[in-house]
Scaffold this motif. Structure first.
Motif, PDB file in Angstrom:
ATOM      1  N   ASP A   1      -3.033  10.049  15.976  1.00  0.00           N
ATOM      2  CA  ASP A   1      -2.253  11.193  15.510  1.00  0.00           C
ATOM      3  C   ASP A   1      -1.839  11.092  14.045  1.00  0.00           C
ATOM      4  N   ILE A   2      -1.748   9.882  13.514  1.00  0.00           N
ATOM      5  CA  ILE A   2      -1.279   9.705  12.143  1.00  0.00           C
ATOM      6  C   ILE A   2      -2.316   8.895  11.378  1.00  0.00           C
ATOM      7  N   ARG A   3      -2.726   9.412  10.233  1.00  0.00           N
ATOM      8  CA  ARG A   3      -3.731   8.757   9.392  1.00  0.00           C
ATOM      9  C   ARG A   3      -3.366   9.021   7.935  1.00  0.00           C
ATOM     10  N   THR A   4      -3.670   8.071   7.088  1.00  0.00           N
ATOM     11  CA  THR A   4      -3.400   8.303   5.676  1.00  0.00           C
ATOM     12  C   THR A   4      -4.237   7.388   4.800  1.00  0.00           C
ATOM     13  N   TRP A   5      -4.614   7.900   3.651  1.00  0.00           N
ATOM     14  CA  TRP A   5      -5.218   7.066   2.613  1.00  0.00           C
ATOM     15  C   TRP A   5      -4.095   6.370   1.875  1.00  0.00           C
ATOM     16  N   LEU A   6      -4.387   5.161   1.384  1.00  0.00           N
ATOM     17  CA  LEU A   6      -3.402   4.334   0.692  1.00  0.00           C
ATOM     18  C   LEU A   6      -4.019   3.781  -0.582  1.00  0.00           C
ATOM     19  N   THR A   7      -3.161   3.454  -1.529  1.00  0.00           N
ATOM     20  CA  THR A   7      -3.582   2.800  -2.762  1.00  0.00           C
ATOM     21  C   THR A   7      -2.651   1.631  -3.036  1.00  0.00           C
ATOM     22  N   ASP A   8      -3.166   0.630  -3.766  1.00  0.00           N
ATOM     23  CA  ASP A   8      -2.295  -0.479  -4.150  1.00  0.00           C
ATOM     24  C   ASP A   8      -1.610  -0.202  -5.489  1.00  0.00           C
TER      25      ASP A   8
ATOM     26  N   TRP B   1       0.847  -1.187   0.000  1.00  0.00           N
ATOM     27  CA  TRP B   1       0.000   0.000   0.000  1.00  0.00           C
ATOM     28  C   TRP B   1       0.887   1.243   0.000  1.00  0.00           C
ATOM     29  N   TYR B   2       0.521   2.234  -0.824  1.00  0.00           N
ATOM     30  CA  TYR B   2       1.300   3.460  -0.974  1.00  0.00           C
ATOM     31  C   TYR B   2       0.475   4.648  -0.477  1.00  0.00           C
ATOM     32  N   PRO B   3       1.020   5.439   0.462  1.00  0.00           N
ATOM     33  CA  PRO B   3       0.297   6.604   0.962  1.00  0.00           C
ATOM     34  C   PRO B   3       0.122   7.659  -0.130  1.00  0.00           C
ATOM     35  N   PHE B   4      -1.028   8.315  -0.100  1.00  0.00           N
ATOM     36  CA  PHE B   4      -1.258   9.421  -1.022  1.00  0.00           C
ATOM     37  C   PHE B   4      -2.326  10.338  -0.454  1.00  0.00           C
ATOM     38  N   THR B   5      -2.378  11.550  -0.993  1.00  0.00           N
ATOM     39  CA  THR B   5      -3.404  12.512  -0.629  1.00  0.00           C
ATOM     40  C   THR B   5      -4.396  12.584  -1.784  1.00  0.00           C
ATOM     41  N   PRO B   6      -5.644  12.162  -1.572  1.00  0.00           N
ATOM     42  CA  PRO B   6      -6.623  12.231  -2.661  1.00  0.00           C
ATOM     43  C   PRO B   6      -6.968  13.682  -2.994  1.00  0.00           C
ATOM     44  N   SER B   7      -6.964  14.011  -4.277  1.00  0.00           N
ATOM     45  CA  SER B   7      -7.381  15.352  -4.683  1.00  0.00           C
ATOM     46  C   SER B   7      -8.902  15.442  -4.692  1.00  0.00           C
TER      47      SER B   7
ATOM     48  N   GLY C   1      -7.707  13.578   9.798  1.00  0.00           N
ATOM     49  CA  GLY C   1      -7.651  13.083   8.426  1.00  0.00           C
ATOM     50  C   GLY C   1      -6.244  12.996   7.896  1.00  0.00           C
ATOM     51  N   THR C   2      -6.132  12.965   6.565  1.00  0.00           N
ATOM     52  CA  THR C   2      -4.832  12.818   5.930  1.00  0.00           C
ATOM     53  C   THR C   2      -3.993  14.058   6.207  1.00  0.00           C
ATOM     54  N   MET C   3      -2.807  13.846   6.748  1.00  0.00           N
ATOM     55  CA  MET C   3      -1.967  14.967   7.136  1.00  0.00           C
ATOM     56  C   MET C   3      -0.567  14.798   6.561  1.00  0.00           C
TER      57      MET C   3
END
Length: 146
Positions: free
Chosen positions: A130-137, A66-72, A93-95
């Motif tokens: 404290d840490i959260r992130t969206w991920l993609t494969d 899984w790769y972290p990213f910030t959704p636009s 949320g994503t920070m």
């Protein structure tokens, strides 16, 4: 060199330059990425060790990276319940925090819950909140080093 060979070489160079201009460059978190929208929740895995302090640290669980990213297009993503953040925390949320050096993880920052969604998306939240992130494969090449 015959004219035909020169034209073939020049044509190949021009075509290569055009195709490389069309290839996506490294991911830049400041602009975010529209990789689609997550579907339904597939599974939730607790106790997942990770520490995405820089936002470019892939996480592998059960053979999937899984790769972290910030959704636009974050407004199209499912609402993720906020976790209680003992001691205030950053939460929300994503920070992405730019630090001159990576801070050591605080209590509960390096283990958390991974929620996997249909469509190749996941959301990781640390136990501390404290840490959260969206991920993609989808493999991402980042344009920064941590």
């Amino acid at each position: 060199m015959p004219k035909v060979a020169v034209l073939a070489v020049v044509g190949a160079l021009v075509l290569g330059a055009l195709l490389s201009a069309c290839a996506p460059g490294p991911y830049d978190h400041r602009n975010g990425a529209d990789l689609g929208v997550p579907g339904a929740v597939v599974e939730t895995v607790e106790g997942v060790e990770a520490y995405p302090a820089c936002g470019n640290e892939p996480l592998t669980v059960d053979g999937t990276t899984w790769y972290p990213f910030t959704p636009s297009n974050l407004d199209e993503f499912p609402e993720v319940a906020a976790l209680a953040t003992p001691g205030g925390g950053l939460g929300g949320g994503t920070m992405r925090i730019v630090l001159p050096a990576v801070a050591e993880p605080g209590p509960g920052d390096d283990v958390g819950t991974l929620t996997v969604y249909e469509g190749g998306f996941a959301y990781w939240a640390s136990d501390s909140g404290d840490i959260r992130t969206w991920l993609t494969d989808q493999e991402i090449e980042y344009n920064w080093v941590c």
